[in-house]
Design an enzyme around this catalytic site. Structure first.
Site, PDB file in Angstrom:
ATOM      1  N   TYR A  21     -33.682  13.926 -32.725  1.00  0.00           N
ATOM      2  CA  TYR A  21     -32.352  13.984 -33.419  1.00  0.00           C
ATOM      3  C   TYR A  21     -31.723  15.415 -33.638  1.00  0.00           C
ATOM      4  O   TYR A  21     -32.380  16.206 -34.095  1.00  0.00           O
ATOM      5  CB  TYR A  21     -32.271  13.162 -34.734  1.00  0.00           C
ATOM      6  CG  TYR A  21     -31.056  12.971 -35.202  1.00  0.00           C
ATOM      7  CD1 TYR A  21     -30.312  12.120 -35.252  1.00  0.00           C
ATOM      8  CD2 TYR A  21     -30.631  13.815 -36.231  1.00  0.00           C
ATOM      9  CE1 TYR A  21     -28.922  12.046 -35.547  1.00  0.00           C
ATOM     10  CE2 TYR A  21     -29.569  13.874 -36.735  1.00  0.00           C
ATOM     11  CZ  TYR A  21     -28.661  12.956 -36.446  1.00  0.00           C
ATOM     12  OH  TYR A  21     -27.610  12.847 -37.109  1.00  0.00           O
TER      13      TYR A  21
ATOM     14  N   LYS B 200      18.467  -2.376 -23.406  1.00  0.00           N
ATOM     15  CA  LYS B 200      17.143  -1.976 -22.946  1.00  0.00           C
ATOM     16  C   LYS B 200      16.010  -3.331 -23.346  1.00  0.00           C
ATOM     17  O   LYS B 200      16.122  -3.843 -24.588  1.00  0.00           O
ATOM     18  CB  LYS B 200      16.531  -0.672 -23.476  1.00  0.00           C
ATOM     19  CG  LYS B 200      17.388   0.290 -22.972  1.00  0.00           C
ATOM     20  CD  LYS B 200      17.011   0.653 -21.359  1.00  0.00           C
ATOM     21  CE  LYS B 200      15.707   1.796 -21.607  1.00  0.00           C
ATOM     22  NZ  LYS B 200      14.977   2.086 -20.331  1.00  0.00           N
TER      23      LYS B 200
ATOM     24  N   SER C  30      15.419  -0.289 -27.386  1.00  0.00           N
ATOM     25  CA  SER C  30      15.600   1.091 -27.568  1.00  0.00           C
ATOM     26  C   SER C  30      16.511   0.927 -28.931  1.00  0.00           C
ATOM     27  O   SER C  30      17.423   0.219 -29.266  1.00  0.00           O
ATOM     28  CB  SER C  30      16.517   1.481 -26.535  1.00  0.00           C
ATOM     29  OG  SER C  30      17.406   2.647 -26.793  1.00  0.00           O
TER      30      SER C  30
ATOM     31  N   GLU D 157       2.977   0.179 -21.485  1.00  0.00           N
ATOM     32  CA  GLU D 157       2.821   1.635 -21.494  1.00  0.00           C
ATOM     33  C   GLU D 157       1.592   2.246 -22.241  1.00  0.00           C
ATOM     34  O   GLU D 157       0.830   3.206 -21.879  1.00  0.00           O
ATOM     35  CB  GLU D 157       4.167   2.417 -21.718  1.00  0.00           C
ATOM     36  CG  GLU D 157       5.058   2.102 -20.942  1.00  0.00           C
ATOM     37  CD  GLU D 157       6.610   2.182 -21.336  1.00  0.00           C
ATOM     38  OE1 GLU D 157       7.543   2.438 -20.364  1.00  0.00           O
ATOM     39  OE2 GLU D 157       6.930   2.245 -22.422  1.00  0.00           O
TER      40      GLU D 157
ATOM     41  N   LYS E 227     -20.422   8.780 -33.145  1.00  0.00           N
ATOM     42  CA  LYS E 227     -19.747   7.768 -33.627  1.00  0.00           C
ATOM     43  C   LYS E 227     -18.397   7.634 -33.500  1.00  0.00           C
ATOM     44  O   LYS E 227     -17.771   6.616 -33.291  1.00  0.00           O
ATOM     45  CB  LYS E 227     -20.230   7.249 -35.060  1.00  0.00           C
ATOM     46  CG  LYS E 227     -21.673   7.207 -35.209  1.00  0.00           C
ATOM     47  CD  LYS E 227     -22.201   7.013 -36.826  1.00  0.00           C
ATOM     48  CE  LYS E 227     -21.834   8.448 -37.392  1.00  0.00           C
ATOM     49  NZ  LYS E 227     -22.624   8.348 -38.588  1.00  0.00           N
TER      50      LYS E 227
ATOM     51  N   THR F 154       0.909  -1.068   0.053  1.00  0.00           N
ATOM     52  CA  THR F 154      -0.014  -0.007  -0.032  1.00  0.00           C
ATOM     53  C   THR F 154       0.847   1.343  -0.160  1.00  0.00           C
ATOM     54  O   THR F 154       2.130   1.145   0.539  1.00  0.00           O
ATOM     55  CB  THR F 154      -0.853   0.046   1.295  1.00  0.00           C
ATOM     56  OG1 THR F 154      -0.235   0.318   2.411  1.00  0.00           O
ATOM     57  CG2 THR F 154      -1.808  -1.208   1.426  1.00  0.00           C
ATOM     58  N   HIS F 155       0.394   2.295  -0.694  1.00  0.00           N
ATOM     59  CA  HIS F 155       1.198   3.568  -1.025  1.00  0.00           C
ATOM     60  C   HIS F 155       2.607   3.080  -1.416  1.00  0.00           C
ATOM     61  O   HIS F 155       3.812   3.511  -1.289  1.00  0.00           O
ATOM     62  CB  HIS F 155       1.654   4.156   0.379  1.00  0.00           C
ATOM     63  CG  HIS F 155       0.515   4.442   1.110  1.00  0.00           C
ATOM     64  ND1 HIS F 155      -0.145   5.653   1.167  1.00  0.00           N
ATOM     65  CD2 HIS F 155      -0.268   3.571   2.088  1.00  0.00           C
ATOM     66  CE1 HIS F 155      -1.164   5.441   2.040  1.00  0.00           C
ATOM     67  NE2 HIS F 155      -1.015   4.395   2.503  1.00  0.00           N
TER      68      HIS F 155
ATOM     69  N   GLN G 228     -24.095  12.819 -34.753  1.00  0.00           N
ATOM     70  CA  GLN G 228     -23.214  12.018 -35.720  1.00  0.00           C
ATOM     71  C   GLN G 228     -21.742  11.928 -35.270  1.00  0.00           C
ATOM     72  O   GLN G 228     -21.155  10.832 -35.303  1.00  0.00           O
ATOM     73  CB  GLN G 228     -23.276  12.914 -36.989  1.00  0.00           C
ATOM     74  CG  GLN G 228     -22.357  12.312 -38.120  1.00  0.00           C
ATOM     75  CD  GLN G 228     -22.682  12.855 -39.498  1.00  0.00           C
ATOM     76  OE1 GLN G 228     -23.720  12.625 -40.136  1.00  0.00           O
ATOM     77  NE2 GLN G 228     -21.678  13.600 -40.089  1.00  0.00           N
TER      78      GLN G 228
HETATM   79  N1  ARG Z   1     -25.220  10.422 -40.267  1.00  0.00           N
HETATM   80  C1  ARG Z   1     -26.236  10.690 -39.596  1.00  0.00           C
HETATM   81  C2  ARG Z   1     -25.610  10.257 -38.251  1.00  0.00           C
HETATM   82  O1  ARG Z   1     -24.611   9.475 -38.243  1.00  0.00           O
HETATM   83  C3  ARG Z   1     -27.599   9.944 -39.750  1.00  0.00           C
HETATM   84  C4  ARG Z   1     -28.553  10.704 -39.493  1.00  0.00           C
HETATM   85  C5  ARG Z   1     -29.041  11.738 -40.024  1.00  0.00           C
HETATM   86  N2  ARG Z   1     -30.320  12.427 -39.560  1.00  0.00           N
HETATM   87  C6  ARG Z   1     -30.719  13.750 -40.058  1.00  0.00           C
HETATM   88  N3  ARG Z   1     -31.840  13.803 -39.854  1.00  0.00           N
HETATM   89  N4  ARG Z   1     -29.737  14.418 -40.749  1.00  0.00           N
HETATM   90  O2  ARG Z   1     -26.049  10.560 -37.182  1.00  0.00           O
END
Ligand code: ARG
Length: 487
Positions: A312, A278, A272, A285, A320, A150-151, A317
């Site tokens: 929406y 090394k 290295s 890491e 994603k 610990t520590h 977008q």
């Molecule tokens: N390319 C858009 C996204 O990834 C899809 C949905 C687009 N919808 C809209 N009403 N413009 O979120």
């Protein structure tokens, strides 16, 4: 394609590039196609389109499964591109009906859910693989004694198996988090439309079933505008990564020449460019470094969501771009750390030697005194005084003479000779045999926890393969239905 209905003129190239999500959408193209196929089958089964229209659209979609979608397209995203290509192949009279009673807003939420659902199953399997490695290593290292820290200072005597079991338990919690989240992800938003549903008599339950979902994400506003399930998923990846990062940090420290508790296999070490001696733990890491990256993704997602109104918004977008790399980092980190554990050398002599040169037996000695009725606080003081004397004279505790003990202990609660005997009978072995509390480093507890965790692994294996099969079966049935209509 969409612009022509309402807006004048094409977007210039920069603006299209800015707007487009096609490059990120490659990851979900297959889900978009499968989702579209289920939707088209449902439209046909509910007499919204004819069999011949369905057949033309379905075969166009079938061909698109082999398409390598080019990022250079005038479409804004994969949904528009696929619809454009379907219309090109099936003609506007049939192809133009594919987008009946749905919207890109339910589509994108569907695609993300399908992708995360698959990623969760992969992650759960990788987690189980890593846990299995840890448990089997623990089984082999029940007698590998080491100091627990610990520590980063020696605390108590323990065993390497105990540490490995602790790692396994934290990964079990990660596994369980994903396992439970799966249920919330596995609900279909398809048919929710842009936000408020449709007047056409669609059957949302049927598309959900065709795509292997357990049920619906019912409310169409919620279904299209919410991404809390993404925050939940990437949040759990962040937690998993912080757990892996801690393990990586331990292994990095233990592989230094100062510690030498473990040695990484050459296959999982780097060298290295300039210092020939090394052997660097770069992989570990990078687990730490990539953890920081994932935490960044999680921040991005939450910041994106916090100011959005309901329904929406195109901001979504950008969410994603955080999901796919977060999944990839988590999966690859689990694979490499699993391999590192499997192949590293464990230097049990070094671990044992580290105990000998420290005072981590101190609490065990204090507990001997407690068992003789001495208040713990007094026992703490006595052993503290002994450690101080030993440390000042650069001796180990068992090397203290009766005279040393007499000179250092001020409390008159135990005979000096008895204390001498206790110090001498307190060994690593006795310490680990006497440690009996549940979950402790005690030998019997190691055995019990190992066998308990093995059962847990089996239970998860069954659950995960059941889920994977449910999806596989749903897709097989979907393909069967498609083939009947296409021929
Ligand atoms: N390319 C858009 C996204 O990834 C899809 C949905 C687009 N919808 C809209 N009403 N413009 O979120």
């Amino acid at each position: 394609m969409y612009r022509a209905s309402r807006l004048d003129g094409k977007l210039d190239e920069n603006t299209l590039n800015f707007l487009s999500s096609i490059s990120e959408d490659k990851e979900i193209a297959i889900y978009d196609i499968l989702g579209s196929q289920a939707h088209v089958l449902m439209l046909f089964e509910n007499k919204i389109i004819t069999k011949s229209e369905a057949s033309k659209i379905l075969s166009a979609l079938e061909k698109l499964k082999k398409e390598n979608f080019s990022i250079k397209s005038e479409s804004e995203d994969i949904h528009e591109l696929i619809e454009y290509l379907v219309i090109k192949k099936a003609g506007i009279n049939a192809g133009g009906k594919m987008h009946t009673a749905r919207s890109r807003n339910d589509q994108i939420s569907l695609d993300i859910r399908m992708k995360i659902r698959d990623d969760i199953n992969v992650l759960c399997s990788c987690l189980l693989g890593a846990i299995e490695t840890l448990i089997s290593l623990a089984e082999k290292n029940q007698n590998t004694v080491m100091p627990l820290y610990t520590h980063l200072q020696q605390a108590q005597i323990g065993s390497f198996s105990h540490v490995l079991l602790a790692y396994a338990d934290s990964l079990f919690r990660d596994l369980d988090r994903f396992y439970v989240t799966y249920g919330r992800v596995n609900e279909s938003p398809l048919g929710a439309g842009p936000i408020g549903g449709t007047s056409l008599r669609i059957d949302r339950q049927s598309t959900a079933k065709m795509l292997g979902f357990k049920g619906l994400i019912e409310n169409s506003i919620d279904a299209t505008g919410s991404r809390d399930f993404v925050a939940e998923y990437v949040g759990q990846i962040s937690i998993l990564m912080t757990n892996l990062s801690r393990m990586a940090e331990d292994l990095i420290i233990w592989s230094t020449s100062e510690f030498s508790f473990i040695e990484l296999s050459d296959k999982f070490a780097s060298t290295s460019s300039v210092m020939p001696q090394k052997k660097n733990p770069d992989i570990l890491e990078l687990i730490r470094g990539k953890t920081a990256q994932v935490i960044g993704y999680q921040m991005g997602i939450l910041s994106n969501l916090k100011g959005l109104p309901s329904g929406y918004n195109r901001d979504l977008q950008q969410i994603k771009v955080s999901i796919w790399p977060a999944s990839n980092i988590a999966i690859s980190s689990l694979l490499v750390i699993n391999a590192v554990f499997k192949t590293m050398k464990i230097n049990d002599q070094k671990m044992k030697k580290a105990i000998d040169s420290g005072y981590s037996i101190a609490l065990d000695i204090a507990e001997h005194l407690v068992k003789r009725g001495i208040p713990f606080r007094t026992a703490h003081k006595i052993v503290g005084q002994l450690v101080q004397t030993a440390s000042n004279s650069k001796k180990s505790l068992p090397a203290l003479s009766v005279q040393d003990i007499r000179n250092s202990v001020k409390e008159d609660v135990i005979k000096i000779n008895d204390l001498y005997k206790i110090i001498h009978s307190s060994t690593v072995t006795s310490s680990l045999t006497l440690r009996v509390s549940q979950g402790s480093s005690g030998r019997s507890e190691q055995k019990r926890m190992i066998s308990d965790r093995k059962k847990k692994i089996q239970a998860y294996h069954i659950g995960i393969s059941k889920r994977t099969n449910e999806i596989k079966l749903a897709f097989e049935n979907l393909i069967k239905k498609i083939k009947i209509i296409i021929k």
